[in-house]
Write an enzyme that holds these catalytic residues in place. Structure first.
Site, short mmCIF file in Angstrom:
data_model
loop_
_atom_site.label_atom_id
_atom_site.label_comp_id
_atom_site.label_asym_id
_atom_site.label_seq_id
_atom_site.Cartn_x
_atom_site.Cartn_y
_atom_site.Cartn_z
N TYR A 131 0.82 -1.22 0.00
CA TYR A 131 0.00 0.00 0.00
C TYR A 131 0.85 1.27 0.00
CZ TYR A 131 -3.90 3.12 1.03
OH TYR A 131 -4.82 4.13 0.97
N GLU A 176 1.63 6.34 -7.13
CA GLU A 176 0.53 7.10 -7.71
C GLU A 176 0.73 8.60 -7.53
OE1 GLU A 176 -3.19 5.71 -6.20
OE2 GLU A 176 -2.74 3.60 -6.59
#
Length: 231
Positions: free
Chosen positions: A162, A169
């Site tokens: 994560y 991103e």
């Protein structure tokens, strides 16, 4: 004496929920029917098989089309709605939205970002996460349970995947800002017949700001899920 005997019998009979007391004795009562016949429901194995066939056919169709990610969105949401995966739709939608934005709004729209090293870490993080996720749910649905090692991976791999995925991103969106501003792609300038303007550059900055409260919230949610699953 008769009154005391009857009172004592009433007290003894009241301990059973399906026993009715009377002056002459007790008699058993049948429990109320739920109104549903279990014989009408198909066995769990057939329900799971039908569910998997439906969803796998949708996934195969999405892969064979020219724009697979367009069909992947309803497939991912449908997986949560029908119970193939236990992730709630409220947690799935932000993940799908961010992935769509990075895939189409950044990487596809601005090819200059595709050669960055963050693309490799992004794809690796997404791929490992989904492989573990669907391996866990598929094994659990088909065999009734998943191995302890797969269970641990399902609820522990996000501790690394994560942060790396989110960092990739955010980094790619930030890198693309200069190309967005220079090209003015997807921007709508006034005057126009709709009397409306839109700047994709500032919209991307707004998406970056959403990551600030959204990322800790999702990470905290997954920590709670991990605590429940591995307790």
């Amino acid at each position: 004496m008769r009154i005391r005997a009857r009172v004592g019998a009433g007290r003894r009979c009241s301990t059973s929920p399906w026993t009715r007391c009377s002056g002459r004795g007790t008699r058993a009562c049948t429990p109320p029917s739920s109104g549903r016949s279990s014989s009408r429901r198909p066995p769990p194995s057939s329900r799971y098989a039908a569910r998997w066939i439906l969803l796998l056919s949708l996934d195969i169709c999405s892969v064979l089309t020219s724009e697979p990610c367009i069909l992947r969105v309803p497939c991912q949401i449908l997986h949560g709605l029908v119970g193939l995966v236990r992730s709630p739709v409220s947690a799935t939608l932000p993940q799908i939205g961010s992935r769509l934005f990075v895939t189409w709004g950044i990487l596809w729209s601005f090819p200059e970002t595709r050669t960055h090293i963050l693309v490799s870490s992004l794809v690796i993080s997404w791929s490992i996460t989904e492989i573990i996720r669907y391996s866990f749910f598929g094994t659990k649905e088909l065999f009734g349970s998943a191995p302890s090692s797969l269970l641990w991976l399902r609820y522990s791999s996000f501790l690394v995947m994560y942060p790396t995925g989110i960092s990739s991103e955010v980094g790619l969106i930030y890198i693309a800002l200069q190309f967005i501003k220079a090209s003015e792609k997807y921007c709508i300038r006034m005057p126009n017949k709709w009397n409306y303007s839109f700047d994709y550059f500032y919209a991307s900055i707004l998406v970056l700001l959403v990551y600030v409260p959204g990322s800790p919230h999702m990470y905290t949610y997954m920590l709670g899920q991990r605590k429940k699953a591995l307790a």
